[in-house]
Scaffold this active site. Sequence first.
Site, PDB file in Angstrom:
ATOM      1  N   HIS A 260       0.829  -1.207   0.000  1.00 38.36           N
ATOM      2  CA  HIS A 260       0.000   0.000   0.000  1.00 38.36           C
ATOM      3  C   HIS A 260       0.865   1.259   0.000  1.00 38.36           C
ATOM      4  CE1 HIS A 260      -2.986  -2.948   1.437  1.00 38.36           C
ATOM      5  NE2 HIS A 260      -3.883  -2.134   0.942  1.00 38.36           N
ATOM      6  N   ASP A 333      -4.740  -5.836  -7.969  1.00 40.80           N
ATOM      7  CA  ASP A 333      -4.990  -5.209  -6.680  1.00 40.80           C
ATOM      8  C   ASP A 333      -5.243  -3.726  -6.969  1.00 40.80           C
ATOM      9  OD1 ASP A 333      -5.256  -4.849  -3.949  1.00 40.80           O
ATOM     10  OD2 ASP A 333      -3.363  -5.818  -3.445  1.00 40.80           O
TER      11      ASP A 333
END
Length: 613
Positions: A260, A333
């Site tokens: 992330h 993702d």
Amino acid sequence: MHSRRTVLTSAAAAAAAVAAGAGPAQAAARTAAPALPHQPLPDAATRTRLRRLIARMTPEEKVGQLFVMRVYGHSATDPDPADVAANQKEIGVANAAELIAKYHVGGIIYFGWAHNTREPHQIAELSNGIQKAAAAQRVPVPVLISTDQEHGIVARVGAPATLFPGAMALGAGGSRDDARTAGRVAGQELYAMGIRQDYAPDADVNVNPANPVIGVRSFGADPQAVARMVGAQVKGYQEGGVAACAKHFPGHGDTDTDSHVGLPYIHHSAEEWERLDAPPFKAAIAAGIDSIMTAHIVVPAFDASEDPATLSRPILTGILRERLGYDGVVVTDSLGMEGVRAKYGDARVPVLALKAGVDQLLNPPDLSVAHGAVLKALKDGELTERDLDAKLLRILLLKERRGLFKDPYTSRRAVDRVVGTRGHLTTADRIADHTTTLLRNDGGVLPLSRRRERRVLVVGVDAAAPSGTGGPPTTVLAKALTDLGFSATALSTGLTPSRQRIDEAVAALGDRDAVVVATYNVTAQSAQRTLVGALLGTGKPVVQLAVRNPYDIAQLDGVKAALASYSWTDVELRAAARVIAGRREPAGRLPVAIMRADSPERALYQIGHGLSY
């Protein structure tokens, strides 16, 4: 790095038989709700019909179908003003209906923070509103609505929906029947709310205890045991009516970087990958999985360019498609994560992902930029219409298998009949009873006795409930113990307890008989160690419960009674309370090794460790 993996994987191999043990079949669980009919493979006529549908689309519509996008609001047409403002700022539309009309998106992902998942009836109405907007398009194509409902610490739909133990807890239980049942019931409930794709299960093998992003989201550290659980969950979810999605290919288990916020490197050799990372993905494919999610990780052994896997043709086409023979949907993702944005700009990322072998582009930070870039690449010939049509066909076949072309809608009655029923909640509690792991019980501290230790203090971390399940954890534990015949009170001491708070906890223990302390990812520098040490100094019985990663005990000298629940959701905390109270045997067995703090190459507890009363 290599020697650590050798230790962990040898421990995994030694305990494979223990970790693989399946629990007894749960007949009541299997009949808690009827499974949806198996979806047959599409015949030639279905493929022809879908190809004709694709042929009717404009390039703009085709490109739109590749995107899965967030949208703010509880309603498809009438969200709250703040959500309208957020949509206009980030997407240039007011609501989900306008998003579909403008960009023709093929998928929408639900998030709690986007206010999509307030409660089950609202979710169902939002889903219906989205499908009505899709049906109103020039070329009507139902939307594939998705969410991250892994259970455990990652769940977007909270109570009153049924919430199950997460992956590592199920790995500790070791029962494929339980894993499959949890997936099937969870799938049935999502289906009833109009959600037809679940980004679960996590197929990563968590061989790195320092992994900041996977951890308890993984079933464990033994590749073969993880593979068995992944295969069972895939079958369960898809029996429940939703598309499962194994993630994060080619394997995010051995990293200490969160994709992330950074770009992780996986330094496995091809042989190590085959042994450590590949088995769960192979099991998912063998189970007939509908979709696989890519990882924003670099694997130099497979791609010398050091592009993240999401953008790597050698990985997605060379390995996933060609070597493993997977022909289902590949979804990225989130494209808003730093791991995929670190090397290329937001206009190049979606184009490179499609060229690598991706079908669905998930949640780009700027849809206008991403959509425009793909359309330009198509017009310039960098992407061919033939390749785009093949991707669209995979996506539409998935929608066909999940019944979206036949009936994309749901109803309040379906929600009432399926979501959070008493039978489902009972099933979740029963499965949770198989997961709590007793790591240490020197001197028989546990179970606590209602006669000797009736007055119990519960202290420790009160992390925010990961799935809207209630909490805070100390309060849930105290209530559960009180319901079991103890007189329990809660005192939250937090993730980094101050000296004043620690003194308050010690003072509160003064007139109590025992203390339960909830710990959360304890490190060598953690003030939680000081708290536990101070409690031990009172001479009262101290029970330590690791409510996230099970590795805490390695940092806590002097603790005589230690358990792991693998999550701080209500269903797992209640199960831990039943074990502490002696109402249930501690049935869980470690699905990961716990290494010594003073000698990280040596195991304190091996995979398969777990005590009983």
